[in-house]
Write a protein that holds these residues in place. Structure first.
Motif, short mmCIF file in Angstrom:
data_model
loop_
_atom_site.label_atom_id
_atom_site.label_comp_id
_atom_site.label_asym_id
_atom_site.label_seq_id
_atom_site.Cartn_x
_atom_site.Cartn_y
_atom_site.Cartn_z
N ALA A 165 12.24 30.10 -20.91
CA ALA A 165 12.64 31.27 -21.70
C ALA A 165 12.71 30.94 -23.18
O ALA A 165 12.22 31.71 -24.02
N ASP A 166 13.32 29.80 -23.52
CA ASP A 166 13.42 29.41 -24.93
C ASP A 166 12.05 29.22 -25.57
O ASP A 166 11.88 29.45 -26.76
N LEU A 206 20.65 29.65 -22.43
CA LEU A 206 19.70 29.67 -23.54
C LEU A 206 20.31 29.07 -24.80
O LEU A 206 21.52 29.06 -24.98
N THR A 227 18.61 36.42 -26.57
CA THR A 227 17.27 37.01 -26.45
C THR A 227 17.23 38.32 -27.22
O THR A 227 18.26 38.86 -27.62
N GLN A 228 16.04 38.85 -27.36
CA GLN A 228 15.87 40.24 -27.78
C GLN A 228 16.30 41.09 -26.58
O GLN A 228 16.39 40.59 -25.46
N LEU A 265 11.27 39.94 -19.95
CA LEU A 265 11.84 39.23 -21.09
C LEU A 265 11.06 39.43 -22.36
O LEU A 265 11.63 39.40 -23.44
N ASN A 266 9.77 39.57 -22.26
CA ASN A 266 8.93 39.70 -23.44
C ASN A 266 8.20 41.03 -23.40
O ASN A 266 6.98 41.07 -23.18
#
Length: 180
Positions: A126-127, A152, A156-157, A178-179
């Protein structure tokens, strides 16, 4: 196109294991209504599995002689290579997860890559901006302490909620992109 997915069960307060890696709290929910169907639908799309060394050792200890993923390539990120169960396709790796994403997707052969655990390994993906989906079954109990779901380095956004489902015994499954 392969997605990297973190499919996991977590307590209501965001832990995936107790401080001493005990999963009895989670295992008491085995066989709940909707759980098997969710897992079966998920695993059908998995072509490669990634896990950390602690998860690998836990599986070896709790599934002796019965590797649960005999037909799926598995990558184990660890500094300590171990024994490989008979008929298991295991690759040991260490280093920056970004280095291995191409190999993981190649092994997945067009299907998805399941980041099994633990949370620290999933956080590395994730990072690095590589984790595509978080699919978490929220278990209706509070541990109070333990191994965090996704530790994390920074927030996150906002995540995109793809779906949510109430399963049996009070379990809620949340699927986030996530993205987005």
């Amino acid at each position: 196109m392969s997605s990297l997915q973190y499919y996991v069960g977590a307590s209501l307060d965001g832990y995936i294991a107790t401080p001493d890696d005990d999963l009895a709290w989670l295992l008491q929910f085995d066989g709940f209504e909707g759980g098997k169907e969710s897992y079966d639908a998920f695993i059908e799309g998995v072509g490669c599995i990634v896990m950390g060394g602690e998860t690998y050792r836990w599986l070896l200890e709790h599934e002796p002689g019965n590797w649960p993923y005999p037909t799926t390539p598995c990558w184990v990120f660890t500094h300590h290579e171990g024994t490989v169960p008979k008929d298991a396709d295991i690759t040991f790796a260490h280093g920056d997860v970004r280095t291995f994403v191409g190999d993981l997707k190649a092994d997945a052969d067009g299907r998805n890559v399941w980041v099994v655990g633990g949370g620290n390994l999933a956080a590395q993906f994730a990072d690095a901006g590589l984790l595509d989906e978080l699919i978490v079954s929220v278990i209706p109990l509070i541990l109070g302490d333990g191994k965090p779901l996704l530790p994390l380095r920074k927030p996150t956004q906002p995540l995109e909620l793809v779906s949510s489902a109430a399963l049996g015994r009070g379990v809620v499954e949340l699927r986030y992109r996530l993205n987005p």
